[in-house]
Design a protein around this motif. Structure first.
Motif, PDB file in Angstrom:
ATOM      1  N   ASN A   1       0.824  -1.206   0.000  1.00 47.50           N
ATOM      2  CA  ASN A   1       0.000   0.000   0.000  1.00 47.50           C
ATOM      3  C   ASN A   1       0.859   1.257   0.000  1.00 47.50           C
ATOM      4  O   ASN A   1       0.535   2.245  -0.684  1.00 47.50           O
ATOM      5  N   TYR A   2       1.951   1.226   0.757  1.00 51.19           N
ATOM      6  CA  TYR A   2       2.839   2.391   0.761  1.00 51.19           C
ATOM      7  C   TYR A   2       3.483   2.606  -0.608  1.00 51.19           C
ATOM      8  O   TYR A   2       3.560   3.746  -1.105  1.00 51.19           O
ATOM      9  N   LEU A   3       3.925   1.523  -1.258  1.00 49.12           N
ATOM     10  CA  LEU A   3       4.557   1.654  -2.575  1.00 49.12           C
ATOM     11  C   LEU A   3       3.573   2.183  -3.612  1.00 49.12           C
ATOM     12  O   LEU A   3       3.908   3.084  -4.401  1.00 49.12           O
ATOM     13  N   VAL A   4       2.370   1.637  -3.622  1.00 48.44           N
ATOM     14  CA  VAL A   4       1.376   2.071  -4.605  1.00 48.44           C
ATOM     15  C   VAL A   4       0.961   3.519  -4.364  1.00 48.44           C
ATOM     16  O   VAL A   4       0.884   4.328  -5.293  1.00 48.44           O
TER      17      VAL A   4
ATOM     18  N   GLY B   1      -0.101   9.759  -3.014  1.00 52.58           N
ATOM     19  CA  GLY B   1      -0.590   9.545  -1.652  1.00 52.58           C
ATOM     20  C   GLY B   1       0.243  10.338  -0.664  1.00 52.58           C
ATOM     21  O   GLY B   1       1.467  10.453  -0.796  1.00 52.58           O
ATOM     22  N   GLU B   2      -0.381  10.893   0.354  1.00 45.47           N
ATOM     23  CA  GLU B   2       0.294  11.771   1.311  1.00 45.47           C
ATOM     24  C   GLU B   2       0.790  11.033   2.543  1.00 45.47           C
ATOM     25  O   GLU B   2       1.462  11.612   3.389  1.00 45.47           O
ATOM     26  N   GLY B   3       0.449   9.784   2.704  1.00 46.58           N
ATOM     27  CA  GLY B   3       0.832   9.036   3.888  1.00 46.58           C
ATOM     28  C   GLY B   3       2.269   8.557   3.828  1.00 46.58           C
ATOM     29  O   GLY B   3       2.758   8.117   2.781  1.00 46.58           O
TER      30      GLY B   3
ATOM     31  N   ILE C   1      -6.562   0.408  -3.278  1.00 42.80           N
ATOM     32  CA  ILE C   1      -6.624  -0.863  -2.559  1.00 42.80           C
ATOM     33  C   ILE C   1      -6.509  -2.034  -3.529  1.00 42.80           C
ATOM     34  O   ILE C   1      -5.798  -3.018  -3.260  1.00 42.80           O
ATOM     35  N   LEU C   2      -7.194  -1.951  -4.680  1.00 36.75           N
ATOM     36  CA  LEU C   2      -7.105  -3.014  -5.678  1.00 36.75           C
ATOM     37  C   LEU C   2      -5.672  -3.178  -6.171  1.00 36.75           C
ATOM     38  O   LEU C   2      -5.159  -4.312  -6.256  1.00 36.75           O
ATOM     39  N   LEU C   3      -4.996  -2.076  -6.472  1.00 36.19           N
ATOM     40  CA  LEU C   3      -3.596  -2.154  -6.914  1.00 36.19           C
ATOM     41  C   LEU C   3      -2.692  -2.683  -5.811  1.00 36.19           C
ATOM     42  O   LEU C   3      -1.734  -3.418  -6.078  1.00 36.19           O
ATOM     43  N   SER C   4      -3.001  -2.326  -4.571  1.00 30.69           N
ATOM     44  CA  SER C   4      -2.183  -2.802  -3.445  1.00 30.69           C
ATOM     45  C   SER C   4      -2.311  -4.318  -3.287  1.00 30.69           C
ATOM     46  O   SER C   4      -1.330  -5.005  -3.005  1.00 30.69           O
TER      47      SER C   4
END
Length: 716
Positions: free
Chosen positions: A595-598, A604-606, A678-681
């Protein structure tokens, strides 16, 4: 005279010993059996038992070429069987053999003595593979080589021929190659045709086509559903057809139930069909709650080589016990009328040797009126007769009483079976049913648990729970009444005792870690804002997140090990918690990384620590609902299954929704963008898992290569 006897006696012993080594024995002691007998419970645990059947006799090995008179006073030649395919035993225990290699039908009496052969001179047989004899004495033959079924009278004269039916309802590509058949009391024929996936071909007594009976269903997977959704008609036409398994053989019992066996399928290889073609075994059995899909045809785990059993034939005795033969592993498996396993046995077959009781190529099986099994060996061209042992007879008698609902009458017999073999599960089940019948619910609950029978355990527990409530109902009502009075009294006093400015003892929590852990409850109420606060207001830390992760993993382990046997039968056989918990933590870490990589690639700001911390808060429903649900499961029965499943499903849905809101709040996405990320993650996580699997596989191969190279160097 005595001295002569003394001189010749040793010579006689030598001759008898030599003859016993050459001629097959007619009886064999249980300690000399060339095979072991086993039972397998609902958890797949293998239990060795006493032999259920003992070799009794070999029939057909001593046929010689001689001239005999048949019933028509004509000379006939007795020949050795050659590649026999089918065996039928009539009401007089006469044996009829489809002697395929000799193009004839052979009839033997109940002792295995040759009576006659049928060749149908007016219309010679060609590779007959199956036969059936009805109560009137008419003989039906599946004459495979001539693509027909014929009906003979008791004297062997041709009465009627059943060629391929002339009807527009029969598919043009249907191949009419009869290999077996059965006939019901109405005279209707049910023909097994070679490779016919449509089911048994049903004909009326005149040979008119009625329909197909008892076909199997084609397997339909999730991938098939996906193809149906995305494929065009042209793409479907280019696909290979997915056909159901073809029925290999069938039999019929005295009550009119038709039994079929199928080779090419993994489950439901045996079916017990009523007149409407509905399977009477589906959903039945003592372990139905453990096995959503039932598989028949047993085998030893150590002999399995990624090949399923191939059931050739089935027979049913007077008590409804079903016995099947496996042509691949040469195993014989026996089940009761509800499909519960009773025994299975078989020996290792060595081509160069022959042993009494061991069948090299079982092609057919039948039962006579004495309950003996007759197994036709198409390689050795003989019939092995097996008789019930004392243990097998005891089990059959006890189980027959249990199937009839005579539980109390069966109890002494099951006690004796249990004394002889404490690990034999059917004895525990029989005793449990007897205890339940006598309203000894506590003992029934213990026995059902020991046997691993979920349904019986649940019913017994329900009765025990009812008795407990009835016994303590007055106390519970008094406690509830006292609690209600105390609550009303406290509600009236609370307003008078409370200061106008509020409680003076309220205090503010000054420990940051406790504040961070308390923030999880805010996340549960206001998820998007709560996750946003984790990212921009530092409402979480690594220590707090690690505590939540550990608590979640511990709760998951408690759910796996502490859930009642009713909803988690695996605990009866024991559960190893380490592998599933390691897999859970691994997948969770994989989700965090993916999720972080995607999100990093999609604005994404996280930060990584934000994704890590937020993902632990997502797991909180496992703690919040999982622990109370596990405790609740120990007071619920199968009657409250919907309550348990609803709460368990709530955990999953809540975690999924929190995941969506987490991606929204931490990365500042819209709802649609969050779903896409989420789907890509998930796809990224799948790729990571595949790469790890490939890395481990290649590493193992490298280590094995280095080890073999080292061994080679050392040897040289």
């Amino acid at each position: 005279m005595k001295s002569r006897f003394r001189r010749t006696f040793p010579l006689l012993l030598v001759i008898m010993a030599l003859m016993s080594g050459v001629l097959p024995a007619t009886n064999i002691d249980a300690s000399q059996l060339p095979y072991d007998t086993y039972y397998k419970d609902g958890f797949g645990q293998l239990i060795q038992t006493q032999a259920a059947y003992l070799p009794s006799e070999i029939i057909g090995y001593d046929m010689e070429v001689t001239a005999e008179k048949d019933i028509d006073n004509q000379e006939t030649e007795i020949r050795q069987l050659h590649q026999p395919k089918d065996l039928f035993v009539d009401k007089k225990d006469h044996m009829y053999i489809a002697d395929t290699g000799n193009n004839r039908i052979v009839e033997l009496d109940d002792q295995g003595v040759f009576i006659r052969e049928l060749v149908v001179a007016e219309s010679p047989l060609n590779k007959p593979s199956g036969l059936y004899v009805d109560e009137a004495g008419f003989i039906y033959v599946a004459d495979t080589g001539n693509n027909r079924v014929i009906k003979l009278d008791a004297r062997g004269k041709l009465v009627k021929e059943f060629p391929r039916p002339e009807t527009e309802y029969l598919p043009e590509d249907y191949k009419y190659d009869p290999v077996n058949l059965i006939v019901d009391k109405r005279g209707f024929l049910y023909i097994t045709s070679l490779g016919a996936y449509q089911g048994l071909l049903e004909l009326d007594p005149d040979g008119n086509f009625i329909g197909f009976f008892g076909p199997n269903k084609a397997e339909f997977s999730l991938f098939d559903a996906f193809k149906r959704f995305v494929y065009t008609r042209e793409m479907y036409q280019r696909e290979l057809k997915k056909l159901p398994g073809a029925i290999a053989n069938a039999t019929i019992d005295n009550n009119g139930f038709i039994y079929t066996v199928t080779k090419e399928i993994e489950t439901d290889q045996i079916k017990k069909l009523n007149i409407a073609g509905l399977d009477q075994l589906a959903g039945k059995g003592d372990f139905s709650h453990l096995q959503s899909e039932r598989s028949y045809g047993e085998f030893h785990q150590h002999t399995q080589r990624d090949a399923l059993p191939q059931l050739n034939d089935i027979t049913v005795d007077a008590s409804g016990n079903m016995t099947v033969i496996d042509g691949l592993w040469n195993m014989i498996s026996q089940y009761d009328s509800n499909g519960n396993l009773l025994f299975f046995w078989g020996g290792d077959v060595i081509t160069a040797t022959s042993k009494i009781g061991v069948v090299k190529s079982p092609s057919a099986i039948a039962t006579n009126s004495n309950g003996e099994l007759l197994v036709l060996d198409s390689t050795n061209n003989l019939i092995q007769k097996l008789r019930l042992s004392e243990f097998g007879h005891l089990v059959h008698e006890a189980n027959a009483l249990t199937q009839e609902g005579k539980y109390e009458e069966s109890e002494p017999l099951w006690e004796e079976v249990h004394r002889l073999n404490e690990q034999y599960t059917p004895a525990l089940i029989g005793l449990a049913k007897a205890a339940y019948k006598k309203e000894e619910y506590k003992r029934a609950e213990e026995l059902f648990y020991a046997a691993g029978v979920v349904g019986g355990y649940s019913e017994s527990f329900w009765e025990n729970r009812l008795v407990w409530f009835q016994k303590h109902f007055g106390l519970l009502m008094n406690l509830a009444l006292a609690a209600g009075i105390l609550y009303l009294a406290w509600a009236r006093l609370r307003g008078k005792l409370r200061p106008k400015s509020g409680f003076g003892f309220r205090f503010k929590i000054r420990f940051p870690l406790l504040n961070q852990l308390r923030h999880v409850f805010y996340v549960m109420k206001h998820p998007v804002d709560g996750f946003y606060a984790i990212r921009y207001e530092s409402k979480a830390s690594f220590a707090g997140s690690l505590i939540l992760l550990v608590l979640s993993v511990a709760s998951l382990g408690y759910m796996s090990a502490g859930t009642s046997f009713v909803f988690n039968p695996e605990i009866q056989a024991g559960i190893d918690l380490i592998p599933p918990l390691i897999q859970f933590v691994g997948l969770w870490l994989g989700w965090v990384v993916s999720n972080y990589l995607v999100s990093s690639l999609l604005r994404g700001e996280g930060r990584f620590r934000d994704v890590f911390n937020s993902s632990t808060y997502v797991l909180f429903p496992i703690i919040l609902i999982g622990i109370p649900l596990t405790l609740l499961s120990n007071v619920l029965t199968l009657n409250e299954l919907s309550i348990y499943q609803f709460l368990k499903f709530t955990i999953i849905i809540w975690i999924v929704l929190l995941t969506v809101w987490m991606v929204q709040g931490v990365h500042n996405y819209t709802f649609v963008e969050a779903l896409f990320v989420i789907l890509l993650s998930v796809l990224t996580l799948l790729i990571i898992v595949i790469l790890i699997f490939l890395f481990l596989s290649l590493s193992i191969e490298l280590v094995n290569f280095i080890n073999s190279l080292y061994q080679e160097v050392i040897i040289r």
